[in-house]
Design a protein around this motif. Structure first.
Motif, PDB file in Angstrom:
ATOM      1  N   ILE A  62       7.430  20.231  -6.707  1.00 48.52           N
ATOM      2  CA  ILE A  62       6.116  19.980  -6.096  1.00 48.52           C
ATOM      3  C   ILE A  62       6.311  19.626  -4.412  1.00 48.52           C
ATOM      4  CG2 ILE A  62       4.380  18.320  -6.215  1.00 48.52           C
ATOM      5  CD1 ILE A  62       5.115  17.796  -9.138  1.00 48.52           C
ATOM      6  N   SER A  63       5.714  20.269  -3.921  1.00 50.66           N
ATOM      7  CA  SER A  63       5.914  19.968  -2.133  1.00 50.66           C
ATOM      8  C   SER A  63       5.354  18.716  -1.812  1.00 50.66           C
ATOM      9  CB  SER A  63       4.912  20.877  -1.475  1.00 50.66           C
ATOM     10  OG  SER A  63       3.566  20.848  -1.788  1.00 50.66           O
ATOM     11  N   GLY A  64       6.019  17.968  -0.904  1.00 49.99           N
ATOM     12  CA  GLY A  64       5.585  16.520  -0.435  1.00 49.99           C
ATOM     13  C   GLY A  64       5.825  16.091   1.026  1.00 49.99           C
ATOM     14  N   VAL A  65       5.269  15.067   1.156  1.00 46.96           N
ATOM     15  CA  VAL A  65       5.423  14.321   2.695  1.00 46.96           C
ATOM     16  C   VAL A  65       4.880  12.835   2.384  1.00 46.96           C
ATOM     17  CG1 VAL A  65       2.802  14.813   3.199  1.00 46.96           C
ATOM     18  CG2 VAL A  65       4.810  14.786   5.122  1.00 46.96           C
ATOM     19  N   GLU A  66       5.467  12.237   3.113  1.00 52.66           N
ATOM     20  CA  GLU A  66       5.299  10.723   3.212  1.00 52.66           C
ATOM     21  C   GLU A  66       4.806  10.299   4.641  1.00 52.66           C
ATOM     22  OE1 GLU A  66       7.063   6.243   1.878  1.00 52.66           O
ATOM     23  OE2 GLU A  66       8.649   7.818   2.612  1.00 52.66           O
ATOM     24  N   ILE A  67       3.414   9.944   4.741  1.00 56.89           N
ATOM     25  CA  ILE A  67       2.820   9.561   5.876  1.00 56.89           C
ATOM     26  C   ILE A  67       2.700   8.259   6.333  1.00 56.89           C
ATOM     27  CG2 ILE A  67       0.583  10.066   7.137  1.00 56.89           C
ATOM     28  CD1 ILE A  67       0.082  12.218   5.545  1.00 56.89           C
ATOM     29  N   SER A  68       3.060   7.801   7.570  1.00 58.67           N
ATOM     30  CA  SER A  68       3.281   6.449   7.899  1.00 58.67           C
ATOM     31  C   SER A  68       1.597   6.150   8.345  1.00 58.67           C
ATOM     32  CB  SER A  68       4.158   6.246   9.070  1.00 58.67           C
ATOM     33  OG  SER A  68       5.340   6.960   9.096  1.00 58.67           O
ATOM     34  N   VAL A  69       1.185   4.948   7.991  1.00 63.93           N
ATOM     35  CA  VAL A  69      -0.140   4.649   8.238  1.00 63.93           C
ATOM     36  C   VAL A  69      -0.128   3.216   8.857  1.00 63.93           C
ATOM     37  CG1 VAL A  69      -2.189   3.838   6.857  1.00 63.93           C
ATOM     38  CG2 VAL A  69      -1.091   6.179   6.586  1.00 63.93           C
ATOM     39  N   THR A  70      -0.838   2.751   9.571  1.00 68.74           N
ATOM     40  CA  THR A  70      -1.237   1.577  10.098  1.00 68.74           C
ATOM     41  C   THR A  70      -2.617   0.891   9.250  1.00 68.74           C
ATOM     42  OG1 THR A  70       0.031   1.872  11.876  1.00 68.74           O
ATOM     43  CG2 THR A  70      -1.449  -0.323  11.536  1.00 68.74           C
ATOM     44  N   TRP A  71      -2.557  -0.095   8.552  1.00 65.38           N
ATOM     45  CA  TRP A  71      -3.350  -0.686   7.653  1.00 65.38           C
ATOM     46  C   TRP A  71      -3.293  -2.313   7.797  1.00 65.38           C
ATOM     47  CZ3 TRP A  71      -4.890  -3.734   3.431  1.00 65.38           C
ATOM     48  CH2 TRP A  71      -6.070  -3.551   2.981  1.00 65.38           C
ATOM     49  N   CYS A  72      -4.373  -2.816   8.455  1.00 63.74           N
ATOM     50  CA  CYS A  72      -4.307  -4.268   8.376  1.00 63.74           C
ATOM     51  C   CYS A  72      -3.099  -4.709   9.198  1.00 63.74           C
ATOM     52  CB  CYS A  72      -4.488  -4.842   7.315  1.00 63.74           C
ATOM     53  SG  CYS A  72      -6.009  -5.627   6.474  1.00 63.74           S
ATOM     54  N   SER A  73      -2.820  -4.225  10.110  1.00 64.43           N
ATOM     55  CA  SER A  73      -1.749  -4.434  11.129  1.00 64.43           C
ATOM     56  C   SER A  73      -0.278  -4.464  10.473  1.00 64.43           C
ATOM     57  CB  SER A  73      -2.120  -5.691  12.021  1.00 64.43           C
ATOM     58  OG  SER A  73      -2.180  -6.746  11.203  1.00 64.43           O
ATOM     59  N   GLN A  74      -0.236  -3.707   9.401  1.00 61.29           N
ATOM     60  CA  GLN A  74       0.977  -3.509   8.834  1.00 61.29           C
ATOM     61  C   GLN A  74       1.201  -1.895   8.448  1.00 61.29           C
ATOM     62  OE1 GLN A  74       2.454  -5.838   5.457  1.00 61.29           O
ATOM     63  NE2 GLN A  74       0.896  -7.477   5.954  1.00 61.29           N
ATOM     64  N   THR A  75       2.602  -1.435   8.340  1.00 59.32           N
ATOM     65  CA  THR A  75       2.741  -0.078   7.755  1.00 59.32           C
ATOM     66  C   THR A  75       2.770  -0.081   6.529  1.00 59.32           C
ATOM     67  OG1 THR A  75       4.141   0.298   9.781  1.00 59.32           O
ATOM     68  CG2 THR A  75       4.287   1.588   8.150  1.00 59.32           C
TER      69      THR A  75
END
Length: 279
Positions: A62-75
């Motif tokens: 299953i193809s995949g990726v992990e995306i880094s997100v900033t939410w509520c000033s945390q990662t």
């Protein structure tokens, strides 16, 4: 069927792992993994190789990726599963997300230089497969290799974290964009290792609600950084919010990772496994 050995979260040299996609596929297969996904940080450059290696060994990929997100000033990390990794909007979004890493790395090195740790940027680069994806992990490996710390756990107790030398915050993608890139590329968005985030229970409920409203569909329940109690906690969250459940080791390296590919316990039986969506 919950007894399927699925491992849908790990990293190769294309991001911050130490093994090639091919070596990971072999290791996963040797450990009995039947359904596998490579989820490099903000990068899909290893997908063709991982798919070919997995299929040559008879594993479902299953193809995949992990995306880094900033939410509520945390990662926060959002895993995308079953994506079309050639999708133009996804590729552009990941490129923009990676783009800030080099500048951040220079700032980390400058801080370490101030406390007498020289040439950290060049040192970290030795451990990087992809210079666009230089990360704290690579600095940690340099600090171990140069004898400043005995292992990466000691690094992350004394350096590179908030309030310690070498900490540089970073504004990643926003949650809406990350979920959109994944869903528009035909994938399913999954919240990675929710037990690792330092939010209040109110904030977590808000995260789950927003994520679901945006089209997010899954949550990691059984993962390398969760305790047995957290398996139960996040199984409840999955049931409450109607999330699909995922399982993944978050394997990075034979010497650094606490959990090897394919060795986690099964998902709790009342949950709906995310991999059933890809049959």
């Amino acid at each position: 069927m919950h007894t399927l050995n699925a491992d849908l979260h790990c990293h190769s040299v294309v991001s911050d792992g130490t093994l090639t996609p091919e070596a990971l596929a072999c290791r996963a297969h040797a450990n009995g993994v039947q359904v596998w996904s490579l989820t490099d940080h903000d990068e899909v450059g290893g997908q063709e190789r991982a798919k070919k290696a997995a299929e040559d060994l008879g594993m479902k990929y299953i193809s995949g990726v992990e995306i880094s997100v900033t939410w509520c000033s945390q990662t926060v990390h959002i895993v995308g599963l079953g994506i079309d990794h050639t999708n133009a909007a996804l590729i552009e979004g990941l490129y923009q997300t990676r783009n800030g890493r080099s500048k951040r790395a220079q700032e980390i090195a400058a801080q370490l230089d101030q406390i007498g740790i020289k040439n950290a940027y060049e040192g970290a680069l030795q451990f990087v497969g992809n210079p666009e994806l230089i990360s704290r992990t690579h600095f940690a490996r340099f600090l171990v290799d140069s004898g400043v710390c005995k292992d990466t756990n000691e690094v992350f107790a004394n350096y590179l974290i908030e309030g310690k030398p070498g900490y540089v915050g970073h504004e990643w993608a926003n949650l809406t964009d990350a979920v959109n890139w994944i869903t528009q590329a035909g994938g399913i968005a999954v919240i990675a290792h929710p037990g690792r985030y330092n939010y209040t229970s109110l904030q977590l409920d808000e995260l789950y609600g927003q994520f679901k409203d945006m089209g997010g569909r899954g949550i990691e329940v059984v993962t390398g950084s969760h305790t047995k109690d957290e398996y139960k906690t996040f199984a409840k969250v999955a049931l409450q919010h109607g999330f699909l459940a995922s399982r993944g080791s978050d394997f990075h390296s034979p010497t650094e990772s606490h959990v090897d590919l394919g060795t986690l316990p099964d998902l709790p039986s009342q949950l709906q496994p995310v991999w059933l969506e890809f049959q």
